[in-house]
Design an enzyme around this catalytic site. Structure first.
Site, PDB file in Angstrom:
ATOM      1  N   HIS A  37      -1.489  -0.291 -11.473  1.00  0.00           N
ATOM      2  CA  HIS A  37      -2.349   0.141 -10.375  1.00  0.00           C
ATOM      3  C   HIS A  37      -3.568  -0.756 -10.316  1.00  0.00           C
ATOM      4  O   HIS A  37      -4.077  -1.192 -11.353  1.00  0.00           O
ATOM      5  CB  HIS A  37      -2.772   1.609 -10.571  1.00  0.00           C
TER       6      HIS A  37
ATOM      7  N   ASP B 199       3.194   6.886  -7.507  1.00  0.00           N
ATOM      8  CA  ASP B 199       4.440   6.600  -6.792  1.00  0.00           C
ATOM      9  C   ASP B 199       5.664   6.677  -7.689  1.00  0.00           C
ATOM     10  O   ASP B 199       6.791   6.799  -7.201  1.00  0.00           O
ATOM     11  CB  ASP B 199       4.368   5.206  -6.162  1.00  0.00           C
TER      12      ASP B 199
ATOM     13  N   HIS C 299       0.825  -1.209   0.000  1.00  0.00           N
ATOM     14  CA  HIS C 299       0.000   0.000   0.000  1.00  0.00           C
ATOM     15  C   HIS C 299       0.858   1.257   0.000  1.00  0.00           C
ATOM     16  O   HIS C 299       0.874   1.997  -0.972  1.00  0.00           O
ATOM     17  CB  HIS C 299      -0.935  -0.027   1.214  1.00  0.00           C
TER      18      HIS C 299
END
EC number: 2.3.3.16
Length: 381
Positions: A263, A317, A224
């Site tokens: 994702h 990210d 996560h």
């Protein structure tokens, strides 16, 4: 547990358990909205303070409401001396998310309103949590580095104050705004694992501090919250731009996971990654720290060419780590920074669910034996 033939939704994927007006995501088209407003507009025109208030109240605030909220945040930044001492006394080398979880739990012990679960109390506690998260995280960082903890300043923005408490230097307006945008992009993202965990805890009518420590525990997991740190590890492993293509090509050929790519929801470009990419490029060019950015740019091109047709693209990210790094934030603190931003979404989601609360109680398909009998311990083999 049930033993029906009902299909199991592994990971609860596709399961709808509530309604929400806060965040809309269309993964196929790469759309993210808060209150119906695209994330790109929030990043360009708003601030973390305004988005936080909008999420808590479910609507855009007036200028007067935002000024009052901002003043409340500034007034609540300081943390109790008892907690400062506990942070100083924490063992060196611990995981920053462990430290954050402990600190937030202790904040609950010191808050006389902690056990109240009325809407008014939850909102007041949320304001204190949003204000104090940055102070706690900066204090943990400095204490772990053996540095003096820096008290917050009330004359700086939320983002600017964090950078000041972290470094001891007042950030430039551009640095403060860049960090503010990063917080905006991470403030909420629908029913992700940590938000769901916070809601599940809140559904038992537990207190807000328990909800937030639950969420921190969920975010701590590398599936996560730790992906942006892993991206930086990957960049350090690659080393130089000329090695990027061979490194990524080998990973793809071996069907290995590439950090910051793909994702669970988005099957197109993560819209947050598009915003951060532009700022990462700007910072890299201006600060002369272009090595990381150039490697990421090369990786992105290969990813899009090779597997973009499968709906696999860079996510938020992918670029956030380089932005944080350029702001002087060490990679082991990337996940706490994630929490610093997501605290707004966590609090807002718990408050929203509480308005029509129902205890979350999922079930599982039973796959065990049905004809067993107790065997005395001396007769067991």
């Amino acid at each position: 547990m049930t033993d029906t033939g009902t299909n199991i939704a592994k990971g609860l994927e596709g399961v709808l358990f509530t309604e929400s007006k806060l965040t809309f995501i269309n993964g196929a088209e790469g759309i993210l909205m808060h209150l119906g407003i695209p994330i790109q507009e929030w990043a360009e025109k708003s601030t973390f303070e305004e988005l936080s208030l909008a999420l808590l109240d479910g609507e855009l605030p007036t200028a007067e409401e935002l000024a009052r909220f901002d003043a409340d945040l500034r007034a609540n930044r300081a943390i109790p001396d008892q907690l400062v001492q506990i942070i100083r006394d924490m063992p060196k080398g611990i995981h920053p998310m462990q430290a954050l979880r402990t600190a937030v739990s202790y904040l609950g012990l010191l808050d006389p309103q902690a056990e109240e679960i009325t809407p008014e109390a939850r909102r007041a506690i949320s304001i204190r949590l949003i204000a104090q998260f940055s102070t706690v995280i900066a204090a943990i960082n400095r204490a772990q580095e053996g540095q003096e903890i820096i008290a917050p300043r009330a004359d700086l923005t939320h983002a600017g104050n964090y950078l000041y408490m972290l470094t001891g230097k007042e950030p430039t307006p551009e640095q403060a705004r860049l960090f503010d945008i990063a917080l905006v992009l991470h403030a909420d993202h629908g029913m992700n694992a940590s938000t769901f965990t916070a809601i599940a805890t809140g559904s038992t009518l537990s207190d807000m501090y328990s909800c937030m420590t639950s969420a921190i525990g969920a975010l701590k997991g590398p599936l996560h919250g730790g992906a942006n740190e892993a991206v930086m590890d990957m960049l350090d492993e690659i080393g130089t731009l000329d090695k990027a293509e061979a490194y990524i090509t080998k990973k793809l050929d071996n069907k290995e996971k590439i950090m910051g790519v793909g994702h669970r929801v988005y099957k197109n470009f993560d819209p947050r990654s598009r915003v951060l990419r532009d700022y990462a490029e700007h910072v890299a060019t201006k600060e002369g720290k272009s090595d990381y950015y150039q490697i990421l740019e090369a990786i992105e091109k290969i990813i899009v060419d090779r597997i973009g047709s499968k709906g696999i693209y860079p996510n938020v990210d992918f670029y956030s780590g380089t932005v944080y790094s350029d702001l002087g934030i060490k990679k082991e603190y990337f996940t706490p920074i994630f929490a610093l931003a997501r605290i707004s979404g966590w609090c807002a989601s718990v408050m929203e669910y509480a308005r029509d609360n129902r205890l979350l109680r999922p079930d599982a398909v039973y796959t065990g034996a049905k004809d067993a009998h107790y065997v005395e311990i001396q007769d067991r083999k």
